[in-house]
Design a protein around this motif. Structure first.
Motif, short mmCIF file in Angstrom:
data_model
loop_
_atom_site.label_atom_id
_atom_site.label_comp_id
_atom_site.label_asym_id
_atom_site.label_seq_id
_atom_site.Cartn_x
_atom_site.Cartn_y
_atom_site.Cartn_z
N SER A 150 0.84 -1.20 0.00
CA SER A 150 0.00 0.00 0.00
C SER A 150 0.87 1.24 0.00
N LEU A 151 0.52 2.24 -0.81
CA LEU A 151 1.28 3.48 -0.86
C LEU A 151 0.37 4.65 -1.16
N VAL A 152 0.86 5.85 -0.84
CA VAL A 152 0.15 7.08 -1.13
C VAL A 152 1.05 7.96 -1.98
N SER A 153 0.43 8.81 -2.79
CA SER A 153 1.20 9.70 -3.66
C SER A 153 0.49 11.04 -3.78
N MET A 161 -3.48 10.40 -3.70
CA MET A 161 -4.03 9.10 -4.09
C MET A 161 -3.54 7.99 -3.19
N LEU A 162 -4.43 7.04 -2.94
CA LEU A 162 -4.12 5.82 -2.21
C LEU A 162 -4.11 4.66 -3.19
N TRP A 163 -3.04 3.87 -3.17
CA TRP A 163 -2.87 2.78 -4.13
C TRP A 163 -2.64 1.45 -3.41
N ASN A 164 -3.01 0.37 -4.10
CA ASN A 164 -2.58 -0.97 -3.74
C ASN A 164 -1.89 -1.55 -4.97
N LEU A 165 -0.76 -2.21 -4.76
CA LEU A 165 0.04 -2.67 -5.89
C LEU A 165 -0.66 -3.72 -6.75
N GLN A 166 -1.76 -4.27 -6.26
CA GLN A 166 -2.50 -5.24 -7.04
C GLN A 166 -3.37 -4.57 -8.12
N LYS A 167 -3.53 -3.25 -7.99
CA LYS A 167 -4.43 -2.55 -8.92
C LYS A 167 -3.70 -1.39 -9.59
N ALA A 168 -4.04 -1.14 -10.85
CA ALA A 168 -3.42 -0.05 -11.59
C ALA A 168 -4.11 1.29 -11.34
N ARG A 169 -5.32 1.23 -10.84
CA ARG A 169 -6.06 2.46 -10.56
C ARG A 169 -6.04 2.73 -9.06
N HIS A 197 3.16 18.92 -2.59
CA HIS A 197 4.61 18.77 -2.71
C HIS A 197 5.18 17.58 -1.96
N SER A 198 4.64 17.26 -0.79
CA SER A 198 5.32 16.30 0.07
C SER A 198 4.32 15.50 0.89
N LEU A 199 4.68 14.24 1.17
CA LEU A 199 3.86 13.34 1.99
C LEU A 199 4.72 12.68 3.05
N SER A 200 4.10 12.34 4.17
CA SER A 200 4.75 11.51 5.17
C SER A 200 3.68 10.72 5.90
N VAL A 201 3.97 9.44 6.14
CA VAL A 201 3.02 8.57 6.83
C VAL A 201 3.53 8.30 8.24
N ALA A 202 2.64 8.40 9.23
CA ALA A 202 3.01 8.11 10.61
C ALA A 202 3.31 6.62 10.77
N SER A 203 3.99 6.28 11.86
CA SER A 203 4.44 4.91 12.06
C SER A 203 3.28 3.92 12.18
N CYS A 204 2.08 4.40 12.54
CA CYS A 204 0.92 3.51 12.63
C CYS A 204 0.45 3.06 11.25
N GLY A 205 0.79 3.81 10.21
CA GLY A 205 0.42 3.47 8.85
C GLY A 205 -0.93 3.98 8.40
N ASN A 206 -1.73 4.53 9.33
CA ASN A 206 -3.08 4.98 8.98
C ASN A 206 -3.23 6.49 8.91
#
Length: 352
Positions: A150-153, A161-169, A197-206
């Protein structure tokens, strides 16, 4: 006063990262790469080929000697024990890469570039397996802790956007301009749109934060396959170039084009676990006036909460911030700041 790390570069420093052993890597314009020990002494230097700007440096979470770097359209894997020519190179992007991210299992690498593409590289197969896309320059991408697929961009299309590597959308998308609070401030967004410009995810992941050109910081919470905005506040008088969650839960560092580095505590708003996120969202919608509802989504953050948000610490750095990094040196937390100069500034963070 800041302590200066000097001697590693002759060009402006663009990016920073630190491995699990406290070794700091920095990338600069004209292909310059440097390594630093915890005391700020250069521990290695390398001139990358073609002299393209080094825009991102990321250590492997699993192997502290592996360093991924982006320069121009190329990703190079380096061994920090012997800084020589790259161990491997990946040519997966057609335009300049802005940001690299490696997931915590060291199985996938994401590269965001000027075309808006995010190329996903399978590090075991050593090839690109997927291409995700923004409609404009993709400025930042980050994997979520504890969720290696799982990643965000975010990008200059004002999309998060929130993504899962199993999906292209994307699983979920938010346009920062559409999230703007209605009222007098909205008119200014035409002239100063919230380019992300920039993103950061907290250690909890949510929980993750986003810094934008309008000077605002927005905090989001992920729930399943979607996310919603928890809060927003005016972080800087100019664009927010960097956001960084510290290892402690919900302390956020931000750096801006106004030359300031600020420390925020957002735990009072996002630190409380939600037993039922869906019910919580429904309750907030029910309590909100009709003007705050759009497409059945809550799109307005209470202005009184935003106005009360003040930084816990202000560092008057004085130069436009290119990158910020938090690391522990001699038992104390330090903030490292890269700007338009060839040196790195180090600030001591006060204890709790």
């Amino acid at each position: 006063m800041a302590a200066k790390w000097i001697g590693g570069h002759s060009s402006p420093v663009l990016c920073l990262n630190v491995n699990t052993e406290g070794l700091v890597a920095s990338g600069a314009e004209r292909g310059e790469l440097a390594l630093w020990d915890g005391g700020g002494t250069p521990a290695g230097q390398l001139q990358l080929p073609k002299a393209d700007d080094v825009t991102s440096v990321v250590f492997s979470p699993q192997c502290p000697t592996r360093l991924y770097t982006s320069h121009g359209e190329t990703i190079s894997l380096l061994d920090v024990r012997s800084l020589k020519e790259p161990v491997e190179q990946f040519h997966v992007s057609e335009e300049e890469i802005n940001c690299l991210a490696v997931n915590e299992t060291d199985s996938f690498l994401a590269a965001a570039d000027d075309s808006g593409a995010i190329k996903i590289v399978d590090l075991e197969k050593k090839k690109a397996i997927r291409s995700l896309r923004h409609s404009n320059i993709c400025s930042s991408v980050v994997f979520r802790p504890q969720r290696p697929q799982s990643l965000v961009s975010c990008g200059l299309d004002m999309q998060v956007m929130l993504w899962n590597l199993q999906k292209a959308r994307p699983l979920w998308t938010t346009n920062l301009q559409e999230c703007e609070t209605a009222g007098p401030q909205s008119a200014g967004q035409f002239f100063n749109p919230p380019l992300a410009h920039s993103l950061s995810v907290a250690s909890c992941g949510n929980i993750f934060g986003c810094g934008a050109q309008d000077g605002k910081v927005r905090i989001f919470r992920v729930t399943g396959s979607r996310f919603e905005q928890e809060m927003e506040f005016q972080g800087h008088s100019l664009g927010v170039s960097q956001v960084l969650f510290m290892p402690e839960a919900y302390w956020l560092l931000t750096g801006g084009n106004d030359g300031k580095v600020l420390l925020w505590d957002v735990s009072s708003d996002v630190g409380k676990p939600q037993k039922s996120p869906a019910k919580s969202l429904q309750r907030r919608k029910a309590q909100a006036p009709a003007s705050t509802r759009k497409n059945d989504k809550l799109t307005k953050v209470a202005s009184d909460a935003r106005d009360k948000m003040l930084p816990k610490l202000t560092i008057e750095h004085g130069e436009k911030v290119n990158w910020i990094l938090c690391t522990e040196i001699k038992g104390s937390k330090r903030v490292l700041v890269a700007d338009q100069s060839s040196s790195i500034s180090q600030y001591l963070l006060p204890g709790p």
